[in-house]
Structures are given as C-alpha cells and as structure tokens.
Write an enzyme that holds these catalytic residues in place. Structure first.
Site, PDB file in Angstrom:
ATOM      1  N   GLY C  31       0.833  -1.194   0.000  1.00  0.00           N
ATOM      2  CA  GLY C  31       0.000   0.000   0.000  1.00  0.00           C
ATOM      3  C   GLY C  31       0.861   1.234   0.000  1.00  0.00           C
ATOM      4  O   GLY C  31       2.082   1.159   0.226  1.00  0.00           O
ATOM      5  N   ASN C  32       0.242   2.359  -0.270  1.00  0.00           N
ATOM      6  CA  ASN C  32       0.989   3.622  -0.270  1.00  0.00           C
ATOM      7  C   ASN C  32       0.038   4.796  -0.148  1.00  0.00           C
ATOM      8  O   ASN C  32      -1.108   4.736  -0.570  1.00  0.00           O
ATOM      9  CB  ASN C  32       1.853   3.748  -1.538  1.00  0.00           C
ATOM     10  CG  ASN C  32       1.074   3.382  -2.793  1.00  0.00           C
ATOM     11  OD1 ASN C  32       0.212   4.128  -3.222  1.00  0.00           O
ATOM     12  ND2 ASN C  32       1.381   2.231  -3.380  1.00  0.00           N
ATOM     13  N   SER C  48       9.224   2.964  -3.031  1.00  0.00           N
ATOM     14  CA  SER C  48       8.776   1.635  -3.464  1.00  0.00           C
ATOM     15  C   SER C  48       9.414   0.510  -2.644  1.00  0.00           C
ATOM     16  O   SER C  48      10.628   0.502  -2.423  1.00  0.00           O
ATOM     17  CB  SER C  48       9.141   1.442  -4.941  1.00  0.00           C
ATOM     18  OG  SER C  48       8.684   0.198  -5.406  1.00  0.00           O
ATOM     19  N   GLY C  49       8.601  -0.421  -2.181  1.00  0.00           N
ATOM     20  CA  GLY C  49       9.104  -1.654  -1.578  1.00  0.00           C
ATOM     21  C   GLY C  49       9.798  -1.495  -0.239  1.00  0.00           C
ATOM     22  O   GLY C  49      10.465  -2.424   0.213  1.00  0.00           O
ATOM     23  N   SER C  77       7.027   4.897  -5.124  1.00  0.00           N
ATOM     24  CA  SER C  77       6.074   3.787  -5.308  1.00  0.00           C
ATOM     25  C   SER C  77       5.850   3.495  -6.783  1.00  0.00           C
ATOM     26  O   SER C  77       5.769   4.411  -7.604  1.00  0.00           O
ATOM     27  CB  SER C  77       4.738   4.169  -4.674  1.00  0.00           C
ATOM     28  OG  SER C  77       3.721   3.326  -5.144  1.00  0.00           O
ATOM     29  N   SER C  78       5.718   2.217  -7.123  1.00  0.00           N
ATOM     30  CA  SER C  78       5.450   1.857  -8.523  1.00  0.00           C
ATOM     31  C   SER C  78       4.094   2.389  -8.983  1.00  0.00           C
ATOM     32  O   SER C  78       3.821   2.441 -10.176  1.00  0.00           O
ATOM     33  CB  SER C  78       5.531   0.333  -8.698  1.00  0.00           C
ATOM     34  OG  SER C  78       4.652  -0.300  -7.811  1.00  0.00           O
ATOM     35  N   ASP C  79       3.232   2.793  -8.048  1.00  0.00           N
ATOM     36  CA  ASP C  79       1.925   3.356  -8.409  1.00  0.00           C
ATOM     37  C   ASP C  79       1.953   4.872  -8.551  1.00  0.00           C
ATOM     38  O   ASP C  79       0.889   5.508  -8.636  1.00  0.00           O
ATOM     39  CB  ASP C  79       0.893   2.965  -7.347  1.00  0.00           C
ATOM     40  CG  ASP C  79       0.698   1.461  -7.271  1.00  0.00           C
ATOM     41  OD1 ASP C  79       0.370   0.857  -8.304  1.00  0.00           O
ATOM     42  OD2 ASP C  79       0.882   0.886  -6.181  1.00  0.00           O
ATOM     43  N   ASP C 123     -23.675   7.160   5.308  1.00  0.00           N
ATOM     44  CA  ASP C 123     -23.024   8.231   6.063  1.00  0.00           C
ATOM     45  C   ASP C 123     -21.863   8.827   5.264  1.00  0.00           C
ATOM     46  O   ASP C 123     -21.408   9.933   5.554  1.00  0.00           O
ATOM     47  CB  ASP C 123     -22.462   7.704   7.390  1.00  0.00           C
ATOM     48  CG  ASP C 123     -23.541   7.499   8.443  1.00  0.00           C
ATOM     49  OD1 ASP C 123     -24.615   8.107   8.323  1.00  0.00           O
ATOM     50  OD2 ASP C 123     -23.290   6.729   9.393  1.00  0.00           O
ATOM     51  N   HIS C 174      -7.897  -5.703  -9.169  1.00  0.00           N
ATOM     52  CA  HIS C 174      -6.735  -5.172  -8.488  1.00  0.00           C
ATOM     53  C   HIS C 174      -7.115  -4.859  -7.026  1.00  0.00           C
ATOM     54  O   HIS C 174      -7.153  -5.790  -6.217  1.00  0.00           O
ATOM     55  CB  HIS C 174      -6.218  -3.960  -9.265  1.00  0.00           C
ATOM     56  CG  HIS C 174      -4.938  -3.377  -8.768  1.00  0.00           C
ATOM     57  ND1 HIS C 174      -4.223  -2.442  -9.471  1.00  0.00           N
ATOM     58  CD2 HIS C 174      -4.247  -3.582  -7.631  1.00  0.00           C
ATOM     59  CE1 HIS C 174      -3.139  -2.113  -8.781  1.00  0.00           C
ATOM     60  NE2 HIS C 174      -3.136  -2.797  -7.663  1.00  0.00           N
TER      61      HIS C 174
END
Lengths: 234, 234, 234, 234
Positions: C31-32, C48-49, C77-79, C123, C174
């Site tokens: 996650g990031n 990343s990682g 991050s790779s994202d 909500d 994903h």
C-alpha cells in the site's frame, strides 16, 4: 459547578464510551454511549464526531430527556434524540449504546431478526433479537432521530416485549442499539449482541437448516442466570 | 490452611483460566477451567460470573467430585456439576475447560459433528468431533448441569470412544467442553478445537463436496504424534 | 533545503502511511499514501518496496504532477503515475491512498460494485462503490500506472460522479484507491471502505435477497453529515 | 564450537521461526522454519514440539541434506525430512516454511488449487497455487515426511513449474509449504499465501462466477516486480 454537578455521569459515560474501541465494536467515531442521572432528569452523551482518543469526561454533553442541551461546550451526538426518547419512556434504564459493530450491523442490513440458535443467546434473553423495519419515508424526512426512538419501542411492542425483556434491537438498514440498568451493562449487551450475531451467521453457514433452540433449553439457560432461583454469579 | 492445602490446584486453575481470554476463546465471563487434585478428591474451579480481570488463585472454589463446595468464599461456576460428574467417572483427567468460543459454538448450534478434513485435526484425534444431541426436556428441567456430564459421556459411548480417545465434545445448541491430563492440556485442546472448527467451516465453504481425510493419513498423523513409535516432541 | 522545503508533505505522507498497518489495512509493503502541496505542484509519496517499519519522513519521495521525481534519494512507489494523474486532474484533493485491504480487494477481484446496503455506507456517500472494469490489453501493456488514473476517472464519469461525490473506487481485479482533501481523510476513507466492504459481504451471506437502502434513508444519512444543514460533528 | 560454526543459520532460523506467531500464521507449535548453509551442506530447523516462547538460537537443530542430525541436543521437527529433500534437490533455496495457517490450510483441505483472481496474487506469481493431491497409501505408510518432499516436487513438475517460478504449494489435506532464497523470504511467502488464500475465498463468496485474472494483467503485475525491466523496490 455544572461540571461538578454532573461529574458522576460524565465519568460513567466517558468510561463506557472508551470501552467501545477496546472491545472492537467501533472504529473512528462510529458509536456513542450515554449515561443517565434519573434524579436530575439528564444524561451525559458523547460529543458528535470527536474521536475516542480525544475524549475526556469533561467533553461529555449533558442533555435532558427532551433532548435539550443543559451543559457542555460541544454539540452532542447526532443520535442524541433517540437516546432522549428512550430515557423518557423507559423509567429504569441507566445507559444506552449505539454502535455499527460488524456482524450486528450486517444482520440489520439484512432486515432479519437474529434467530435464537444457542445457549449463548439464551443466557441473555429468550427470543430472537428484533430487527425493526425501516421507518416510512415521511418520518425519515422529518424528525428522524426522534422517530428512531419510537421505531425501537414499536419493534418491542409488536412482539409484546418490554425493554427489560429485551435489551437489544437492530434498527433495520442501520445498526444496533442496546441499553441496560447502567452504561456498563449497555456496553456489555453490545458486545454480547455482536458475539451472538457472529455465531448465528456462522450457524446458518454451517447448517442451512439450523433450527431454533428448543423452549426447554431457552427457559433453563435464561432462568439459571435471571430467574427467581438463579444460581449464576455472586 | 485450607488455602495452603489446595494451593497447587488453585494456582493451576487460575493460570489456565487466564489463558482463555489471552487465546481469544472467551469474552467477559463466558467460560471456565477447573484443575483436579486426584489424591484429595477435589477440584478448583472459577467462581461464577467473576470477570477474568478480577480473578486470583485464592478466589478459586474447591469442590469435591459430588459437586459439594469444600473451601472458598465464592459460589463456584454454574457449570460445576458437569465438571464434577466428569472427574468422578474419568479417573485420569486433571483439567476440564468450557468455553463459548466462536467457531466451535457455531458448530454446536448447527448440531453437526465436525468432520475430520485434514491433518491439523488428525494430529489430535482420529475421528469427527462429536456433537452431543440436546438432552430430553425432562432432564433439562431437572438437574441440568449434572445431566450435561452424562450427555457428554453418552456422546462418547455411542461412538465407542473413551475420554482418552477424544478429549473434546460439542454439547448441541450449547458450546464445547474439552479436557486433558492437566488443566493446561485441556486449554490447549480448546484452542485446537476452535482452530479445527474454523478450518472445517472454511473447507466446506470453499468446496461443498469436500471429503473426509482418508484413513491412511489419519493413522499416520495421529500415530506420529501419539502412537507407540511417535517421533513428535522431545 | 529541498528537504525543508517539502517538510510538511513529507511528514503528512509519513504519518498517513504509518496509519495503514496500524488500521490493519496492509501487510508488508502492500500500500501507499501520498500527500500533495498544491502551491508547489508536487506530492510526497512512499518509496517503493520499503517496509513501514523502515519509513521516516525524509525517505518520502517528492514528485510533480507529471510523475517526475523532484527530490528524494529513493525510487517512488510503482503506483506513482496513478497518483500523479489524479492530482493533475482533480484540483481539490490533498491525499491519495492505495491498499490491498482484504474485503475491498475481494470485491475488486469479484468485479462487482459494492451495493449500498446500510447507513454506514450512506453516512459517507449515496451510491454503490464503483468497481472499474479491467482496462483493455493494449493499455495494460503500455503505460499501465498512468492509465490506471484514467481508468479510475472513467469509472466515475460513466456514473456521472465527481471525485467529490465519491472518494473511493475499486480497480477491477486489483484493489481499492481512495482520496480526500487531506492524506488523513484519504486514509479514513480506506478504513471506511474496508468496513463497508466487509458488512456488504456479510449482508449478502445472511440474506441472499438483501435489497439496497431506500432513497429516503440514503438522503437522510448523507445529508445529516454532509448536507447544507448537517448536524454531525463540531 | 559446533554452536559457533552454525551460528548464522541458527540465528536466521530462530528469527524466522519467531515471525510465524507474530504474523498470526501459527498457534502453539503448529509450524516450523529452516535456514540453510549451502557451503556447509546443512540447515538449522526448529526442534519438535517446543513452543515459540521457549525457543532460542541455540535450541535449533543442525541437520544435513539427507536428514541426519549433525549438531544440537534436541530432536528436530517431525517434518525435517521434507525440508531435507527440498534442500537436496533445489540448489538455490535458503529457507523453507511449513505452517497450518487458517485460510491456506482450508484450501489444502478442500483439495483445490487457489485460482489467480487478482493482482495481489500476480504480484508474486503467475499461476494458480498448486494443491498437491494426497499421496498413495503405501507411501503414507512408509517414509511419509521424505515422500512429502517428492509430493511437493511432483506437484510443480506436473504443472511444468520450477521451484523458482512458484515458491508456495498446498499439500492436499494437510497444509502449506513455502520457500525462498532466504528464511525471511520464505516467511514472507507464507504470509502472502495466507492473504491470497483469504481473498480468493472471499472472492468466490461474493461472486460465484468470479473469473481468473486475464493474462495481460498477470504478466504486467508479475513483470513490474520480477521481470528484466522491473521497477518495483529499490
């Protein structure tokens, strides 16, 4: 002065609210507990939208049984009117809890009563946990939280139950409310309900044709804890 | 004096009881462990309705194998007579545990034996975990906890099992009982049962037609841990 | 200097990233979170990682809205390109979160929108949580993370939703992305989504024919928290 | 002397074993990790039946690749021969893990491969996780743990997979084994497998007709982490 006057219920409400995250019943601000002072005709309730980590006894809001704020600097829980209605109509309860605990909320979303499948349930009450059907649209658009109090009371009335017979209700499509003689008892009931809700879900998953507990076992387990000849506890 | 006399089983029962919440097997007061002193013909058991956080060795209640309180100021667990019956009839057990652990209780509520689906189960015993059917109404209305002891023994007898073959039983519609040579072993069995119960539930969810473990694997896993040529442990 | 310049978003991104394991939303490096500085036109994102236990504010990587690294010694991050696209197109978000949280990811893998079954969902927003269908093969083979940003935006556009109407999306096969005015709000949304996802799964398990929440309840719950006359919070 | 000689793998095995309960992958003694020293032709493995709380580096047992104990006072894990076979045949692995983690074990008991449903899976490998069918009865009755090594290797061979393509296998009716270049990587693989197993179970529960991830997405996610042009990590 106002603070000292209501110190006991502020502290009781604070302690009970802090139990909700400790018992895994809420994340963030998803729940609230109130504590009533019957002599003063008021209750202390969690302020709206304040995280549990930032709570303290003096942040609790004091409200009367018509829902009017009597003391406190913060806005009370948005569910305050539901608490007020129940305190006003049920003379002997001292605490009310509302959570969105996972399994009880899933049953509420399923619009199903929780069947009494075992003695864990019967140790606490003798009937299926009622799920109150969603209220009519005109009431939702009106004084919603006030009406939620009547929705809960009606769910009991339709089953000929008193609030002392049954201390927990699912509000359909919404989530559970529980109550009790003290705020601590109401929190206990919330945790018991979550446990019963999880076990009932699993019971039906393991046996599609699971059947309700038979009357003799319901009676036995309930009465050994709560009957005139109870032999549970000290 | 009485306290010193039974000090070892008070401490063993206390330690074992405290393991139940630590292992996630109980909330509040939903469970109890006892520890037997075979020479003295008594066992120490959790007092009824006392939260785990308030327990101490000296609060344990000493009871004989007929269920009579021998020492201690508190009322013993409401399940005491079930423990007494089992100690009286099973000469070689030193501890008994009762919980309402989530998955095992769900199987009990489903009135199904837990099928032996894998080696986690076979590492501990070679057969499905028996679910004792609910007892007849006249027995429930009578000496219920005493009869629960016989209900458990009958469930084993009907399957031609001894209490040494099978150290865990589900009481139908109620919850599990486990036992063992020591209270610690009985607690271990409760945690193992909960794990087996969860895995069996998931196994059936993943494969509706899951089949029981074959005999050769059951025999192999059980015997490598418990057979005359076992090679597990030190 | 570069470090001091971006100190606020480095710290905000660090704090928000550390919330992910604390809330049970990630294991290892799954996650990031990023935090944007709108004036500087950049965001800080997790390297990343790198395991959460080894993170610190100065390890955050500073990237502009075209995805170019502006400051920081580590690879982002790779994202990162997905974050960049969303910041570039959505002028008012300050934080983005990507996790592989268990229940939300299971819905994403199921290629289903999460139906709005209760008030816990209402909500926070008024519609089913969109699941974006997997992108065409030629886009996957191309600039995949960049295209993931458009995949998310398209999922909203197809439902006539703005990024302010709906702050959470499942990327089909994903996992979820959430966002908000601040990184803390985006993390909050990730935890809320996971809770909604679990409850919706259980709701369908308990009642195969569970129906969506009716419009009047959706409107009421959303508006009491977010409408012009909202009365939730302080 | 023997102790100093193997100090590095004793410590690596100890650290990796202690991760199993910390990651929620085992209770009691339900699992074991080994760490290989390729130069010395030996591995360090958990002693049999010793609780994690009582472990220390010097309690690890040193065994050669034929399964013979080389150093250490305790009996090695009952699964030692399985480890030995895999080390002997797979030249480049440095660690092996065996657990009875809940969801992976449930899939093993279901005798089903875990379908690749999402990118969490594809981030780690490109195919369904193999479930090795139970071995024939005559092998079970023979050198069972030794044969388990071949059972695992055969499951890969039948799918034309090398041990580097696929670092995790379910042993049918039993439980998972994972491996990797280091003991820490093998433990990581065990936790990833448990997460994948839980998500796959939930995916099928949410969508009975869930379909496998398409090839383009499998390829993309695997290659961005592991391909020649990978851009994940530092």
């Amino acid at each position: 002065m106002g603070t000292q006057k209501y110190q006991a219920i502020r502290e009781a409400a604070y302690e009970a609210n802090m139990q909700l995250p400790a018992l895994g019943l809420v994340i963030f601000t998803f729940g609230n507990v109130s504590a009533a002072d019957r002599d003063a005709g008021v209750f202390a309730i969690k302020p709206s939208g304040v995280p549990y980590t930032e709570l303290s006894p003096d942040k609790m809001v004091i409200v009367d049984f018509d829902g009017k704020v009597v003391a406190g600097d913060l806005r009370p829980s948005s569910d305050t009117l539901t608490h007020a209605v129940l305190y006003k109509h049920w003379a002997h309860i001292g605490g009310i809890v509302h959570t969105h605990s996972t399994y009880a909320t899933a049953w509420a979303q399923s619009l199903r009563d929780i069947p009494i499948y075992g003695t864990t349930h019967a140790d606490h009450n003798t009937l299926d946990i009622p799920c109150a059907p969603p209220m009519p649209d005109e009431l939702i658009a009106g004084n919603y939280e006030y009406q939620t109090g009547f929705q809960i009371m009606n769910a009991l009335a339709e089953r000929n139950l008193t609030y002392e017979d049954m201390e927990m209700v699912l509000v359909g499509n919404h989530a559970p409310f529980t109550w009790g003689s003290t705020p601590a008892k109401a929190v206990y009931n919330s945790a018991v309900l979550e446990s019963i809700a999880q076990m009932a879900y699993l019971t039906e998953s393991i046996n599609l044709r699971a059947s309700r507990l038979k009357d003799s076992l319901i009676k036995k387990h309930y009465e050994r804890k709560h009957g005139p000849d109870s032999y549970y506890g000290q």
